[in-house]
Design an enzyme around this catalytic site. Structure first.
Site, PDB file in Angstrom:
ATOM      1  N   SER A  37      43.618  50.314  36.735  1.00 47.88           N
ATOM      2  CA  SER A  37      43.621  48.953  37.294  1.00 47.88           C
ATOM      3  C   SER A  37      44.768  48.090  36.801  1.00 47.88           C
ATOM      4  O   SER A  37      45.006  47.014  37.338  1.00 47.88           O
ATOM      5  CB  SER A  37      42.284  48.254  37.050  1.00 47.88           C
ATOM      6  OG  SER A  37      42.198  47.731  35.743  1.00 47.88           O
ATOM      7  N   THR A  95      39.045  48.250  33.454  1.00 49.43           N
ATOM      8  CA  THR A  95      38.748  46.989  32.767  1.00 49.43           C
ATOM      9  C   THR A  95      39.936  46.036  32.731  1.00 49.43           C
ATOM     10  O   THR A  95      39.753  44.831  32.563  1.00 49.43           O
ATOM     11  CB  THR A  95      38.304  47.254  31.310  1.00 49.43           C
ATOM     12  OG1 THR A  95      39.343  47.955  30.625  1.00 49.43           O
ATOM     13  CG2 THR A  95      37.013  48.044  31.259  1.00 49.43           C
ATOM     14  N   ASP A  96      41.161  46.570  32.897  1.00 48.63           N
ATOM     15  CA  ASP A  96      42.342  45.736  32.627  1.00 48.63           C
ATOM     16  C   ASP A  96      42.475  44.538  33.566  1.00 48.63           C
ATOM     17  O   ASP A  96      42.848  43.448  33.145  1.00 48.63           O
ATOM     18  CB  ASP A  96      43.615  46.587  32.688  1.00 48.63           C
ATOM     19  CG  ASP A  96      43.737  47.506  31.470  1.00 48.63           C
ATOM     20  OD1 ASP A  96      43.013  47.291  30.484  1.00 48.63           O
ATOM     21  OD2 ASP A  96      44.564  48.433  31.512  1.00 48.63           O
ATOM     22  N   THR A 120      39.110  53.510  33.563  1.00 45.14           N
ATOM     23  CA  THR A 120      38.703  54.365  32.444  1.00 45.14           C
ATOM     24  C   THR A 120      37.319  54.939  32.662  1.00 45.14           C
ATOM     25  O   THR A 120      37.001  56.018  32.164  1.00 45.14           O
ATOM     26  CB  THR A 120      38.760  53.541  31.140  1.00 45.14           C
ATOM     27  OG1 THR A 120      40.127  53.242  30.873  1.00 45.14           O
ATOM     28  CG2 THR A 120      38.182  54.282  29.956  1.00 45.14           C
TER      29      THR A 120
HETATM   30  N1  ASP Z   1      43.828  50.969  32.020  1.00 42.45           N
HETATM   31  C1  ASP Z   1      42.429  51.142  32.352  1.00 42.45           C
HETATM   32  C2  ASP Z   1      42.201  50.453  33.692  1.00 42.45           C
HETATM   33  O1  ASP Z   1      42.156  49.251  33.737  1.00 42.45           O
HETATM   34  C3  ASP Z   1      41.590  50.560  31.294  1.00 42.45           C
HETATM   35  C4  ASP Z   1      40.108  50.631  31.513  1.00 42.45           C
HETATM   36  O2  ASP Z   1      39.575  50.856  32.589  1.00 42.45           O
HETATM   37  O3  ASP Z   1      39.399  50.388  30.507  1.00 42.45           O
HETATM   38  O4  ASP Z   1      42.081  51.115  34.686  1.00 42.45           O
END
Ligand code: ASP
Length: 339
Positions: free
Chosen positions: A69, A102-103, A22
């Site tokens: 991710s 973040t995932d 993200t």
């Molecule tokens: N779906 C995203 C990822 O993990 C979420 C994020 O980065 O906050 O790439």
């Protein structure tokens, strides 16, 4: 590869390895936190968006991948480990920053924590809001991560995670909220420190661990996670054993308790040579180590305070390095206890 605008040649050299997420996300609607596409903005643009970086470090940016991710793969971990190892070996590199989604950030952090002997700081950062959103958190997180990576104080503290002005140990940090900018916490330990503008303060040192670094596998054993809950069946465990998994982490209830139906299935799995590790689904705390490690119901190896996904990373690496651990619960328990 691209360079930031005219930084002073006396500044420390920091390499930014971008993997997507993200922090590199974009949206047609800056007011929406859910309607956006992760992993679209190139790292050169992320760096250019933060002119203050040029006052902190000489930045070199490398696009290692561009993924959401949630779709992390072992192949990408291998590529990332190779790039980290390459830059760690360059004598004039002061630190490395990895931008990530973040995932699964906490799993990559655990993987790098367990495998990378880097003498300079390796700092992972991310964002909860896409780059194009109102009040995007990525630019400050990137700047803070570079500040920490360039800091001599951050050396020797293992893989670090910097978000929301906090510094966490990569081993301990977990994502604990779906959307808030303070989504990352270290439930067992709290953060290692904080970043406030140019001021970086470590309030504690990471706990000393006895575990040796593990090699990055070239072949990855099948290791899966199962969950204990009200009225579970044994079909998932039995199917995994039939499919030939080498390890299972059970996201157990409470202090590592497992429903009797699932425990019986896991005991059969352990009897068939599958390594079984108990973690807790509660989100915090230590799973007590059983006094006896025979493969009987409820007496499987404890993951300590590692959550199920972090425990799985350790089990993956451990079984890849030494398949014999699968049938030696005592040695496997010692490894988890030292981790
Ligand atoms: N779906 C995203 C990822 O993990 C979420 C994020 O980065 O906050 O790439």
């Amino acid at each position: 590869m691209s360079a930031s605008p005219s930084p002073s040649p006396t500044l420390p050299r920091v390499v930014v390895l971008a993997t997507g997420g993200t922090i590199a996300g974009s949206s047609g609607d800056p007011a929406s936190s859910a309607q956006y596409q992760a992993a679209t903005v190139p790292v050169s643009q992320l760096v250019q968006a933060v002119p203050a970086l040029a006052d902190v470090a000489r930045i070199e940016a490398e696009q290692v991948a561009q993924v959401d991710s949630k779709d992390m793969t072992f192949g990408l971990w291998q590529t990332l480990a190779a790039r980290v190892a390459y830059w760690c070996a360059q004598p004039d590199v002061a630190g490395i920053v990895i931008t990530h989604g973040t995932d699964t950030l906490e799993e990559t952090a655990m993987f790098l924590h367990l495998t990378q002997p880097c003498p300079v700081p390796v700092v992972i950062t991310a964002a909860m809001r896409p780059a194009t959103s109102l009040s995007a958190d990525g630019p400050l997180n990137l700047l803070d991560a570079v500040r920490v990576a360039a800091s001599a104080d951050a050396r020797g503290k293992g893989v670090l995670v910097v978000l929301n002005q906090q510094i966490h140990a990569g081993r301990d940090v977990t994502k604990a909220h779906t959307s808030a900018v303070d989504a990352f916490v270290s439930p067992a330990t709290g953060p290692l420190g904080y970043v406030q503008d140019a001021y970086i303060r470590f309030t504690r040192t990471p706990a000393r661990r006895g575990i040796e670094l593990l090699p990055v596998p070239s072949a990855w054993p099948a290791v899966e996670i199962v969950v204990s809950h009200a009225q579970p069946g044994r079909v998932a465990v039995d199917a995994l054993v039939s499919a030939g998994v080498k390890g299972m982490v059970v996201a157990a209830t409470g202090n590592g308790s497992v429903h009797e139906t699932l425990a019986a299935a896991l005991a059969d799995a352990a009897g068939a040579g599958v390594a079984v590790v108990r973690s807790s689904r509660t989100g915090a705390g230590h799973v007590s180590i059983p006094s006896r490690l025979a493969p009987r119901a409820g007496a499987f190896v404890s993951a300590g305070d590692l959550n199920p996904w972090k425990a799985r990373v350790l089990l993956l690496l451990a079984l890849a390095a030494d398949p014999g651990l699968g049938v030696d619960a005592g040695r496997l328990q010692a490894l988890f206890a030292a981790s």
